[in-house]
Write an enzyme that holds these catalytic residues in place. Structure first.
Site, PDB file in Angstrom:
ATOM      1  N   GLU A 165      -3.114  -4.774  -2.830  1.00 46.19           N
ATOM      2  CA  GLU A 165      -3.639  -5.746  -3.804  1.00 46.19           C
ATOM      3  C   GLU A 165      -3.713  -5.136  -5.195  1.00 46.19           C
ATOM      4  O   GLU A 165      -3.303  -5.747  -6.188  1.00 46.19           O
ATOM      5  CB  GLU A 165      -5.046  -6.223  -3.391  1.00 46.19           C
ATOM      6  CG  GLU A 165      -5.100  -6.906  -2.040  1.00 46.19           C
ATOM      7  CD  GLU A 165      -5.462  -5.942  -0.926  1.00 46.19           C
ATOM      8  OE1 GLU A 165      -4.887  -4.828  -0.886  1.00 46.19           O
ATOM      9  OE2 GLU A 165      -6.309  -6.296  -0.091  1.00 46.19           O
ATOM     10  N   CYS A 210     -10.245  -4.994   0.630  1.00 45.78           N
ATOM     11  CA  CYS A 210     -11.354  -4.027   0.568  1.00 45.78           C
ATOM     12  C   CYS A 210     -12.191  -4.267  -0.687  1.00 45.78           C
ATOM     13  O   CYS A 210     -11.778  -4.970  -1.620  1.00 45.78           O
ATOM     14  CB  CYS A 210     -10.826  -2.596   0.605  1.00 45.78           C
ATOM     15  SG  CYS A 210     -10.211  -1.987  -0.972  1.00 45.78           S
ATOM     16  N   ASN A 269       0.837  -1.201   0.000  1.00 45.82           N
ATOM     17  CA  ASN A 269       0.000   0.000   0.000  1.00 45.82           C
ATOM     18  C   ASN A 269       0.871   1.249   0.000  1.00 45.82           C
ATOM     19  O   ASN A 269       1.936   1.295   0.628  1.00 45.82           O
ATOM     20  CB  ASN A 269      -1.007   0.004   1.156  1.00 45.82           C
ATOM     21  CG  ASN A 269      -0.397  -0.150   2.523  1.00 45.82           C
ATOM     22  OD1 ASN A 269       0.622  -0.817   2.692  1.00 45.82           O
ATOM     23  ND2 ASN A 269      -1.002   0.456   3.524  1.00 45.82           N
ATOM     24  N   ILE A 270       0.400   2.242  -0.740  1.00 47.44           N
ATOM     25  CA  ILE A 270       1.118   3.515  -0.851  1.00 47.44           C
ATOM     26  C   ILE A 270       0.130   4.626  -0.527  1.00 47.44           C
ATOM     27  O   ILE A 270      -0.852   4.830  -1.257  1.00 47.44           O
ATOM     28  CB  ILE A 270       1.698   3.702  -2.271  1.00 47.44           C
ATOM     29  CG1 ILE A 270       2.642   2.543  -2.609  1.00 47.44           C
ATOM     30  CG2 ILE A 270       2.430   5.044  -2.372  1.00 47.44           C
ATOM     31  CD1 ILE A 270       3.183   2.565  -4.021  1.00 47.44           C
ATOM     32  N   GLU A 271       0.376   5.300   0.590  1.00 44.97           N
ATOM     33  CA  GLU A 271      -0.546   6.343   1.046  1.00 44.97           C
ATOM     34  C   GLU A 271      -0.128   7.713   0.514  1.00 44.97           C
ATOM     35  O   GLU A 271       0.960   7.874  -0.056  1.00 44.97           O
ATOM     36  CB  GLU A 271      -0.607   6.331   2.586  1.00 44.97           C
ATOM     37  CG  GLU A 271      -1.135   4.997   3.090  1.00 44.97           C
ATOM     38  CD  GLU A 271      -1.357   4.939   4.600  1.00 44.97           C
ATOM     39  OE1 GLU A 271      -0.839   5.804   5.323  1.00 44.97           O
ATOM     40  OE2 GLU A 271      -2.070   4.001   5.018  1.00 44.97           O
TER      41      GLU A 271
END
Ligand code: THU
Length: 130
Positions: free
Chosen positions: A54, A85, A41-43
């Site tokens: 994913e 999600c 994940n990259i915020e």
């Protein structure tokens, strides 16, 4: 569970960029030919621009020319194996990723089918399958 895929997802999780949630997620996707593509994940400070592990794994594979998949493994540091999600499930449906292995950092896992998690996903009827 697929140990090779799990280890790849765990390694990808190390690259997660999650300074806002501190919730690191890793994903590894196996193609029907046995190749593995990973994502984390990259915020973003503009929160809505955050991209899940994913989807990053899927887009990584598709960008590399692979579109036929067997299994996706996702991992996070959760009490129970982490669940993808809804947005990621919809992207999995697009690429017909049937099998999902949900795991956590303690090595607990649960194998599920996409059809169990997203039985009525959105479909456009005018898809060109080539
Ligand atoms: N996240 C994922 O990477 N995958 C999911 O399926 C759900 C959530 C990420 C997004 C965000 O960086 C963090 O987890 C907390 O929501």
């Amino acid at each position: 569970m697929d140990k090779e895929l799990y280890v790849a997802a765990l390694a990808a999780r190390e690259n997660a960029y999650a300074p806002y949630s501190n919730f690191k997620v890793g994903a590894a996707l196996k193609t029907t030919e046995g190749r593995i593509f990973c994502g984390a994940n990259i915020e973003n400070g503009s929160y809505g621009l955050t991209s899940c592990a994913e989807r990053n794994a899927i887009f990584n594979a598709v960008s590399s020319g692979c579109t036929k998949f067997a299994t996706l493994c996702v991992v996070a540091d959760t009490a129970q194996p982490v669940r993808p999600c809804g947005a990621c499930l919809q992207v999995m449906a697009e690429f017909k990723i049937q099998e999902i292995i949900m795991t956590n950092c303690q090595g607990e896992s649960k194998r599920v089918l996409l059809s169990e998690l997203l039985p009525y996903g959105f479909q456009l009827s005018n898809k060109n399958e080539e």
